[in-house]
Design a protein around this motif. Sequence first.
Motif, short mmCIF file in Angstrom:
data_model
loop_
_atom_site.label_atom_id
_atom_site.label_comp_id
_atom_site.label_asym_id
_atom_site.label_seq_id
_atom_site.Cartn_x
_atom_site.Cartn_y
_atom_site.Cartn_z
N THR A 28 2.70 4.37 -1.30
CA THR A 28 2.39 5.18 -2.48
C THR A 28 3.56 6.06 -2.89
N ASN B 27 0.81 -1.22 0.00
CA ASN B 27 0.00 0.00 0.00
C ASN B 27 0.84 1.27 0.00
N ARG C 120 1.23 -1.07 -6.09
CA ARG C 120 1.26 0.36 -5.78
C ARG C 120 0.37 1.14 -6.73
N LYS C 121 0.24 0.67 -7.97
CA LYS C 121 -0.60 1.36 -8.95
C LYS C 121 -2.07 0.98 -8.83
N PRO D 96 -5.87 1.03 -2.99
CA PRO D 96 -5.37 0.38 -1.78
C PRO D 96 -5.83 -1.08 -1.70
#
Length: 86
Positions: free
Chosen positions: A33, A31, A42-43, A46
């Motif tokens: 960022t 999670n 990451r993309k 969440p």
Amino acid sequence: MSHWVYILENPAGKLYIGQTHDLTARLADHNHTGPTQGKFTRKNGPWILIWQEEHPNRASAMRREREIKTWKSLRMIRLKLLECHE
């Protein structure tokens, strides 16, 4: 040291399957960022932890992770693992 196989889900309903020895740290990593580009989790976050299974060692966890990933179908994973635990 215990290892875990886990499944994460994002708001779009996509699943991510992995294994780790530290679930809390791994979920935080997924999670994160930060500026790192190209990371699927990451993309697409969440992410929330929706399933976990403890294993006695990393080799066992890796075998189970591979087994789950061979099912390939989101429907099959939900049927075999997630619906039976609700």
